[in-house]
Design an enzyme around this catalytic site. Structure first.
Site, PDB file in Angstrom:
ATOM      1  N   HIS A   9       1.541   4.556  -2.872  1.00  0.00           N
ATOM      2  CA  HIS A   9       1.759   6.071  -2.781  1.00  0.00           C
ATOM      3  C   HIS A   9       3.436   6.475  -3.276  1.00  0.00           C
ATOM      4  CE1 HIS A   9      -2.170   6.128  -0.670  1.00  0.00           C
ATOM      5  NE2 HIS A   9      -1.577   5.606   0.049  1.00  0.00           N
ATOM      6  N   HIS A  11       0.786  -1.184   0.099  1.00  0.00           N
ATOM      7  CA  HIS A  11      -0.253   0.053  -0.135  1.00  0.00           C
ATOM      8  C   HIS A  11       0.728   1.193  -0.087  1.00  0.00           C
ATOM      9  CE1 HIS A  11      -3.764   2.341   0.799  1.00  0.00           C
ATOM     10  NE2 HIS A  11      -2.989   2.955   1.493  1.00  0.00           N
ATOM     11  N   GLU A  12       2.022   1.194   1.008  1.00  0.00           N
ATOM     12  CA  GLU A  12       2.378   2.610   1.020  1.00  0.00           C
ATOM     13  C   GLU A  12       3.521   2.631   0.003  1.00  0.00           C
ATOM     14  OE1 GLU A  12       2.149   4.547   3.037  1.00  0.00           O
ATOM     15  OE2 GLU A  12       0.681   3.480   4.387  1.00  0.00           O
TER      16      GLU A  12
END
Length: 359
Positions: free
Chosen positions: A19, A15-16
């Site tokens: 980004h 997920h990170e």
């Protein structure tokens, strides 16, 4: 347990990374990439970004220098996130959700390639039993296949789940006859659903589809089958969240935090390590859906602010946005702490400790 924790940490990293990658590929400055919270275990200082691994692996974040008063980058730098067009910022904010959704699909591809195609069979498999529950008292064990309930044969998932849950909910303190398949043995057991605070019956078991594995013939079959499985998992997740929102008070007990997720994943890994692929895919889809919800402090909340900015032609005041985000963060952290404490207290090992020492 370690396998389940590893899966959860990998999903957070994915997920990170979504980004982070979306920002770096657009040339946007990134100050910090962190996995976990609390004391720093390891740190690496890159040319522009600091990478850290912290003690508590229950989250992570990508930090930008936009609001750092000590940053040497000019506030007018076009590569600061806040100075980028709305589209660029929307890509960065939504990239984590997209990364989780894409990763979930390839986890299912990996499961199909290694484990084979799952052919749904009648009945439901029990991967987990709550401690001191009606199911435990009845003699149900992890790995059992429930073939019928109260003389009603169970069909394939998801129809079987609907019938089973409805029967249990509406049979408070009434005996239900179950036909169980345990390895090659067929057993008849009687379970008595207990009354919950919501006034419904509960026996305290997890339920999974009963599947039979067969090898995929070629790559096309692997991807086609994985796509169907992915679409079904995504649809069921959306339906589940909708039911949770519509009947939040009734379903609040079903909200699981990291502790419960790890316990459930450990149980799945104990029964079949290969099922961690599917476990990871389901959690990854859930993380994506949670983060896209239009709530403060989540990716969806930030996208709402961008939508308002696009509609008004200018952003809302920074103090207002920060106030909303901080309030939302406090509420989410409060809910998270409550769920973690509740799930920890209900862990089997904790219950056994309390029982042994009379606490």
């Amino acid at each position: 347990m370690l396998a389940a924790i590893t899966v959860l940490v990998i999903l957070i990293v994915v997920h990170e990374l979504g980004h982070f990658s979306a920002a770096r590929l657009q040339g946007i400055h990134v100050k910090r990439f962190s996995i976990g919270f609390g004391p720093v275990l390891a740190r690496y200082k890159g040319r522009e970004t600091e990478y850290t691994l912290c003690l508590i692996p229950l989250g992570g974040f990508v930090g930008f220098p936009d609001d750092d008063p000590e940053s040497e980058i000019s506030i007018d730098d076009p590569n600061l996130l806040r100075n980028r067009p709305i589209t660029d910022r929307a890509i960065v904010i939504s990239a984590g959700v997209i990364a989780n959704l894409v990763f979930a699909y390839f986890l299912l591809v990996g499961q199909t390639a290694t484990m084979g195609i799952q052919d749904l069979q009648p009945g439901l498999m029990v991967p987990q039993i709550d401690n001191n529950s009606a199911a435990m008292d009845a003699g149900i064990k992890e790995g059992d296949i429930i073939l019928s309930i109260d003389q009603y044969p169970l069909k394939e998932f998801p129809e079987a789940t609907t019938l089973f849950v409805e029967k249990v909910k509406n049979s408070i303190n009434k005996p239900l006859n179950l036909t169980i398949k345990r390895k090659e043995e067929i057993l008849d057991l009687t379970v008595i659903p207990e009354l919950t605070e919501e006034g419904k019956g509960k026996i305290g078991v997890g339920l999974l589809p009963n599947v039979q594995l067969s090898r995929a013939k070629n790559l096309v079959e692997i991807f086609v089958y994985s796509s169907k499985t992915y679409l079904n998992a995504f649809t069921l997740t959306i339906k589940g969240f909708w039911q949770l929102i519509r009947h939040f008070q009734e379903n609040i007990e079903q909200v699981a935090g990291p502790v419960k997720i790890v316990e459930y994943g450990a149980s799945i890994a104990q029964n079949n390590l290969g099922n961690l692929f599917q476990f990871g895919a389901l959690i990854s889809i859930n993380l994506a859906v949670i983060n896209i919800l239009p709530l403060p402090a989540l990716d969806g909340g930030q996208l709402i602010f961008l939508l308002i900015e696009g509609f008004l032609g200018k952003p809302l005041p920074n103090k207002f946005q920060e106030g909303v985000m901080q309030t939302g963060l406090v509420l989410l952290l409060g809910l998270g702490i409550f769920v973690i404490i509740r799930d920890t207290v209900n862990l089997t090992i904790v219950q056994e400790f309390v029982k042994q020492f009379g606490m």
